[in-house]
Design a protein around this motif. Structure first.
Motif, short mmCIF file in Angstrom:
data_model
loop_
_atom_site.label_atom_id
_atom_site.label_comp_id
_atom_site.label_asym_id
_atom_site.label_seq_id
_atom_site.Cartn_x
_atom_site.Cartn_y
_atom_site.Cartn_z
N ARG A 291 9.69 -6.54 -10.16
CA ARG A 291 8.62 -6.89 -9.21
C ARG A 291 9.01 -6.41 -7.83
NH1 ARG A 291 9.31 -12.54 -9.35
NH2 ARG A 291 7.93 -12.60 -7.56
N THR A 292 8.11 -5.68 -7.18
CA THR A 292 8.35 -5.20 -5.82
C THR A 292 7.14 -5.53 -4.95
OG1 THR A 292 7.34 -3.00 -6.06
CG2 THR A 292 9.62 -3.24 -6.78
N LYS A 293 7.38 -5.54 -3.64
CA LYS A 293 6.28 -5.69 -2.68
C LYS A 293 6.54 -4.73 -1.52
CE LYS A 293 3.56 -8.85 0.11
NZ LYS A 293 3.30 -10.24 0.48
N THR A 294 5.51 -3.99 -1.16
CA THR A 294 5.60 -3.03 -0.06
C THR A 294 4.49 -3.32 0.93
OG1 THR A 294 6.49 -1.38 -1.59
CG2 THR A 294 5.66 -0.57 0.52
N ILE A 295 4.82 -3.25 2.22
CA ILE A 295 3.80 -3.44 3.26
C ILE A 295 3.46 -2.11 3.91
CG2 ILE A 295 4.40 -5.85 3.71
CD1 ILE A 295 5.93 -4.86 6.24
N ASN A 296 2.28 -2.08 4.50
CA ASN A 296 1.80 -0.94 5.29
C ASN A 296 1.63 0.34 4.48
OD1 ASN A 296 1.68 -2.58 7.57
ND2 ASN A 296 3.82 -2.18 8.04
N ILE A 297 1.19 0.19 3.24
CA ILE A 297 0.81 1.31 2.39
C ILE A 297 -0.34 0.84 1.50
CG2 ILE A 297 2.45 0.75 0.55
CD1 ILE A 297 2.82 3.82 0.18
N VAL A 298 -1.26 1.73 1.21
CA VAL A 298 -2.34 1.44 0.27
C VAL A 298 -1.91 2.08 -1.04
CG1 VAL A 298 -4.78 1.67 -0.23
CG2 VAL A 298 -4.01 1.50 2.14
N THR A 299 -1.58 1.25 -2.03
CA THR A 299 -1.09 1.76 -3.30
C THR A 299 -2.23 2.10 -4.25
OG1 THR A 299 -0.83 -0.52 -4.07
CG2 THR A 299 1.12 0.56 -3.14
N GLY A 300 -1.88 2.78 -5.31
CA GLY A 300 -2.87 3.20 -6.29
C GLY A 300 -3.27 4.66 -6.14
N PHE A 301 -2.65 5.37 -5.21
CA PHE A 301 -2.92 6.79 -4.99
C PHE A 301 -1.79 7.60 -5.61
CE2 PHE A 301 -5.49 4.70 -1.87
CZ PHE A 301 -6.64 5.46 -1.81
N PHE A 302 -2.11 8.29 -6.71
CA PHE A 302 -1.11 8.95 -7.53
C PHE A 302 -1.73 10.21 -8.12
CE2 PHE A 302 0.69 9.60 -11.77
CZ PHE A 302 2.05 9.55 -11.51
N ASP A 303 -1.14 11.37 -7.84
CA ASP A 303 -1.66 12.59 -8.44
C ASP A 303 -0.83 12.96 -9.67
OD1 ASP A 303 0.67 13.70 -7.50
OD2 ASP A 303 -0.27 15.20 -6.25
N ASP A 304 -1.24 14.00 -10.36
CA ASP A 304 -0.55 14.45 -11.55
C ASP A 304 0.70 15.23 -11.14
OD1 ASP A 304 0.38 15.76 -13.82
OD2 ASP A 304 -1.61 16.30 -14.53
N PRO A 305 1.90 14.67 -11.37
CA PRO A 305 3.11 15.34 -10.90
C PRO A 305 3.37 16.67 -11.60
CG PRO A 305 3.68 13.45 -12.25
CD PRO A 305 2.19 13.41 -12.05
N LEU A 306 2.78 16.88 -12.75
CA LEU A 306 2.98 18.15 -13.45
C LEU A 306 2.13 19.27 -12.86
CD1 LEU A 306 3.13 16.87 -17.14
CD2 LEU A 306 5.04 17.39 -15.60
N LYS A 307 1.02 18.91 -12.22
CA LYS A 307 0.10 19.93 -11.69
C LYS A 307 -0.01 19.91 -10.17
CE LYS A 307 -2.78 19.75 -15.80
NZ LYS A 307 -4.06 19.35 -16.35
N GLN A 308 0.27 18.77 -9.53
CA GLN A 308 0.00 18.63 -8.10
C GLN A 308 1.20 18.12 -7.31
OE1 GLN A 308 -3.38 15.98 -8.83
NE2 GLN A 308 -4.69 17.52 -7.85
N TYR A 309 2.40 18.27 -7.81
CA TYR A 309 3.60 17.76 -7.13
C TYR A 309 3.76 18.45 -5.78
CZ TYR A 309 8.32 15.79 -7.00
OH TYR A 309 9.45 15.07 -6.68
N TYR A 310 3.75 17.67 -4.71
CA TYR A 310 3.92 18.16 -3.33
C TYR A 310 2.84 19.16 -2.91
CZ TYR A 310 8.73 16.27 -2.95
OH TYR A 310 9.84 15.47 -2.88
N ILE A 311 1.69 19.17 -3.56
CA ILE A 311 0.69 20.21 -3.32
C ILE A 311 -0.14 19.99 -2.05
CG2 ILE A 311 -1.21 19.27 -4.69
CD1 ILE A 311 -1.52 22.17 -5.81
N PHE A 312 -0.24 18.75 -1.57
CA PHE A 312 -0.99 18.51 -0.33
C PHE A 312 -0.25 17.50 0.52
CE2 PHE A 312 -2.94 16.04 -3.77
CZ PHE A 312 -2.90 14.75 -3.29
N PRO A 313 -0.52 17.47 1.83
CA PRO A 313 0.23 16.60 2.74
C PRO A 313 -0.12 15.12 2.55
CG PRO A 313 -1.51 17.73 3.92
CD PRO A 313 -1.51 18.29 2.52
N GLN A 314 0.73 14.29 3.14
CA GLN A 314 0.51 12.85 3.14
C GLN A 314 -0.88 12.55 3.72
OE1 GLN A 314 3.77 10.06 4.17
NE2 GLN A 314 2.62 9.77 6.05
N THR A 315 -1.58 11.59 3.12
CA THR A 315 -2.91 11.21 3.59
C THR A 315 -2.90 9.76 4.06
OG1 THR A 315 -3.56 10.58 1.33
CG2 THR A 315 -4.10 12.82 2.04
#
Length: 142
Positions: free
Chosen positions: A24-48
């Protein structure tokens, strides 16, 4: 700025071998649930960011067995790894079941908070606390 705490297991906890447990983890000041396909889009666009300026991203957990407490762990060897890709729950927690537990030994569990495209999160200043957390725990024979 992003900051994470591992809620379970706690530092120095003792768990039973081969017994399922939930990280169990908790993180503040981030909106989670944003995940791209690491096999096709790894590092492909900047932080949003969202409209409130919060990073859109996700987290990972990695568990590594400690062989020698005085030496760095091999980053290519891990006992458990999982991307926490869903949005945090109502308590702000991200969880993952280690369904087979772990063999007896000493372990380090760390988070790796990432932006949407898996980059480590970019923060506005260098002098700050870490965005990630690590704990060490022991797994003992039943």
């Amino acid at each position: 700025m992003v900051s994470t705490v591992i809620r379970f297991p706690k530092n120095n906890d003792v768990l039973k071998e081969n017994t399922p447990f939930t990280i169990r983890t908790k993180t503040i000041n981030i909106v989670t649930g944003f995940f791209d396909d690491p096999l096709k889009q790894y590092y492909i666009f900047p932080q949003t960011l969202n409209s409130k300026g919060l990073i859109q991203g996700h987290s990972h957990v990695t568990v590594q067995k400690i062989q020698d407490e005085n030496e760095p762990l091999d980053p290519e060897i891990f006992a458990f790894f999982k991307g926490l890709n869903d949005p945090a729950d109502a308590n702000g927690e991200l969880t993952v079941l280690v369904d087979n537990g772990l063999p007896a030994g000493k372990y380090r569990l760390c988070t790796m908070v990432s932006s949407f495209a898996h980059q480590p999160v970019l923060m506005p200043v260098a002098q700050r606390g870490s965005q990630d957390d690590c704990v060490r725990f022991t797994v003992v024979k039943k």
